[in-house]
Design a protein around this motif. Structure first.
Motif, mmCIF file in Angstrom:
data_model
loop_
_atom_site.group_PDB
_atom_site.id
_atom_site.type_symbol
_atom_site.label_atom_id
_atom_site.label_comp_id
_atom_site.label_asym_id
_atom_site.label_seq_id
_atom_site.Cartn_x
_atom_site.Cartn_y
_atom_site.Cartn_z
ATOM 1 N N MET A 1 0.806 -1.220 0.000
ATOM 2 C CA MET A 1 0.000 0.000 0.000
ATOM 3 C C MET A 1 0.841 1.273 0.000
ATOM 4 S SD MET A 1 -3.103 -0.996 2.634
ATOM 5 C CE MET A 1 -3.957 0.559 2.297
ATOM 6 N N ALA A 2 2.090 1.176 0.437
ATOM 7 C CA ALA A 2 2.935 2.367 0.603
ATOM 8 C C ALA A 2 3.047 3.235 -0.653
ATOM 9 C CB ALA A 2 4.314 1.951 1.097
ATOM 10 N N PRO A 3 3.186 2.667 -1.854
ATOM 11 C CA PRO A 3 3.282 3.535 -3.044
ATOM 12 C C PRO A 3 2.028 4.385 -3.268
ATOM 13 C CG PRO A 3 4.107 1.341 -3.545
ATOM 14 C CD PRO A 3 3.453 1.249 -2.200
ATOM 15 N N GLU A 4 0.874 3.922 -2.803
ATOM 16 C CA GLU A 4 -0.372 4.658 -2.982
ATOM 17 C C GLU A 4 -0.662 5.617 -1.824
ATOM 18 O OE1 GLU A 4 -3.698 2.073 -3.974
ATOM 19 O OE2 GLU A 4 -2.259 0.460 -4.402
ATOM 20 N N TYR A 5 -0.046 5.353 -0.673
ATOM 21 C CA TYR A 5 -0.302 6.163 0.519
ATOM 22 C C TYR A 5 1.033 6.632 1.090
ATOM 23 C CZ TYR A 5 -4.967 4.094 0.234
ATOM 24 O OH TYR A 5 -6.212 3.699 -0.187
ATOM 25 N N PRO A 6 1.449 7.856 0.768
ATOM 26 C CA PRO A 6 2.769 8.363 1.198
ATOM 27 C C PRO A 6 2.964 8.352 2.708
ATOM 28 C CG PRO A 6 1.781 9.790 -0.459
ATOM 29 C CD PRO A 6 0.724 8.822 -0.061
ATOM 30 N N GLN A 7 1.878 8.395 3.476
ATOM 31 C CA GLN A 7 2.015 8.420 4.935
ATOM 32 C C GLN A 7 2.430 7.070 5.513
ATOM 33 O OE1 GLN A 7 -0.829 8.476 3.172
ATOM 34 N NE2 GLN A 7 -2.668 8.334 4.478
ATOM 35 N N LEU A 8 2.378 6.018 4.691
ATOM 36 C CA LEU A 8 2.772 4.699 5.162
ATOM 37 C C LEU A 8 4.262 4.476 4.923
ATOM 38 C CD1 LEU A 8 -0.195 2.493 3.872
ATOM 39 C CD2 LEU A 8 0.054 3.639 6.078
ATOM 40 N N ASP A 9 4.946 3.970 5.942
ATOM 41 C CA ASP A 9 6.392 3.734 5.868
ATOM 42 C C ASP A 9 6.671 2.312 6.353
ATOM 43 O OD1 ASP A 9 9.119 3.551 6.176
ATOM 44 O OD2 ASP A 9 9.342 5.528 7.091
ATOM 45 N N PRO A 10 7.010 1.385 5.437
ATOM 46 C CA PRO A 10 7.256 -0.004 5.840
ATOM 47 C C PRO A 10 8.319 -0.133 6.922
ATOM 48 C CG PRO A 10 7.028 0.132 3.467
ATOM 49 C CD PRO A 10 7.069 1.547 3.970
ATOM 50 N N ALA A 11 9.378 0.666 6.850
ATOM 51 C CA ALA A 11 10.432 0.596 7.863
ATOM 52 C C ALA A 11 9.900 1.039 9.222
ATOM 53 C CB ALA A 11 11.617 1.461 7.439
ATOM 54 N N GLU A 12 9.098 2.092 9.216
ATOM 55 C CA GLU A 12 8.494 2.569 10.464
ATOM 56 C C GLU A 12 7.561 1.509 11.038
ATOM 57 O OE1 GLU A 12 6.258 6.646 11.663
ATOM 58 O OE2 GLU A 12 5.190 5.408 10.169
ATOM 59 N N TYR A 13 6.811 0.855 10.173
ATOM 60 C CA TYR A 13 5.847 -0.130 10.638
ATOM 61 C C TYR A 13 6.532 -1.308 11.329
ATOM 62 C CZ TYR A 13 2.379 -3.773 10.883
ATOM 63 O OH TYR A 13 1.577 -4.779 11.355
ATOM 64 N N ARG A 14 7.699 -1.696 10.873
ATOM 65 C CA ARG A 14 8.389 -2.840 11.471
ATOM 66 C C ARG A 14 8.713 -2.606 12.949
ATOM 67 N NH1 ARG A 14 10.013 -6.592 7.666
ATOM 68 N NH2 ARG A 14 9.810 -5.903 5.496
ATOM 69 N N ASP A 15 8.824 -1.346 13.351
ATOM 70 C CA ASP A 15 9.094 -1.016 14.754
ATOM 71 C C ASP A 15 7.848 -0.511 15.471
ATOM 72 O OD1 ASP A 15 11.841 -1.613 14.531
ATOM 73 O OD2 ASP A 15 12.238 0.366 13.654
ATOM 74 N N TYR A 16 6.708 -0.603 14.811
ATOM 75 C CA TYR A 16 5.463 -0.038 15.363
ATOM 76 C C TYR A 16 4.952 -0.887 16.528
ATOM 77 C CZ TYR A 16 0.529 1.339 15.566
ATOM 78 O OH TYR A 16 -0.710 1.758 15.982
ATOM 79 N N ARG A 17 4.465 -0.225 17.570
ATOM 80 C CA ARG A 17 3.862 -0.896 18.715
ATOM 81 C C ARG A 17 2.510 -0.267 19.001
ATOM 82 N NH1 ARG A 17 7.328 -3.467 17.274
ATOM 83 N NH2 ARG A 17 9.090 -4.428 18.376
#
Length: 240
Positions: free
Chosen positions: A65-81
């Motif tokens: 989804m990240a290419p369609e939604y700039p606010q999404l960051d896969p790297a950030e999500y990996r550390d998300y709690r």
């Protein structure tokens, strides 16, 4: 399980050890409940394997989804709690916090939309889960069957139940918030004839249950009369 049992013991509450396992059976993705088992390395491995696949589904979704939604960051999500008491899972919370969805339940259809539903991942087979629960001296029980088989005619439904019984199924979660009285009665009849356990569940998911139209799922929402259940050796005889 041990901390839960100890806390209940202090209150004089009887406990039954249980776990829910994701698995594949034919074209369906099922949930099989294991009750009264002794923890084993085999069951722990299966549970860990399923958990890792569930977590990976959300990682893959955010990346797609990240290419369609700039606010999404896969790297950030990996550390998300997130606060686990809110229920649901990390991917749903992340999408809501980033403004992609308005509620947790809004995020659920996105997995299938992006080709990342349960069928895209190698979850264990139902036969494998059932056999492992049996080897751990537990009883494998089919969870909320209406979720998968609710549209089937009675003959087809009983045919599937029979196939699962042949694989070692020991019970069916007959009473559930979304089960109609007719569906529950039909399933209870099957269980009685086959000598299967008859269980009940609310499938509570924390605060997740109270958002997005899931109000029927809440702790203790299904107050079931004990005489309707068939719990076999899961409870001491004096409590049955």
């Amino acid at each position: 399980c041990e901390r839960f049992a100890a806390a209940c013991h202090e209150l004089g509450v009887q406990t039954i050890r249980g776990a829910e396992f994701d698995c594949r059976w034919q074209e369906y993705h099922l949930h099989i409940l294991g009750y009264g088992f002794t923890p084993t390395p085999e069951l722990a491995t299966l549970a860990h394997r399923s958990r890792e696949l569930l977590l990976q589904m959300s990682v893959d979704l955010i990346e797609k989804m990240a290419p369609e939604y700039p606010q999404l960051d896969p790297a950030e999500y990996r550390d998300y709690r997130y606060d686990a008491l809110q229920g649901g899972w990390a991917g749903l919370h992340y999408l809501r916090e980033k403004g992609v969805t308005q509620s947790l339940s809004d995020g659920m259809p996105l997995y299938a939309r992006y080709g990342l539903d349960y069928t895209a991942y190698p979850f264990p087979r139902a036969e494998e889960i059932i056999a492992a629960i049996r080897r751990a001296e537990g009883v494998p029980v089919l969870a909320h069957p209406h979720n998968y088989f609710g549209k089937l005619e009675l003959a087809a439904l009983f045919g599937i139940y029979n196939e699962l019984c042949a694989a070692g199924l020991g019970g069916i979660e007959t009473y559930y918030p979304t089960h109609s009285k007719t569906f529950a009665a039909q399933t209870a009849l099957f269980c009685e004839k086959k000598g299967l356990l008859i269980t009940s569940g609310s499938d509570d998911h924390g605060q997740f249950a109270h958002t997005g139209g899931w109000e029927q799922y809440r702790t203790g929402c299904l107050m079931m009369e004990p005489h309707r259940l068939r719990l076999g050796s899961l409870l001491p005889q004096e409590l049955l």
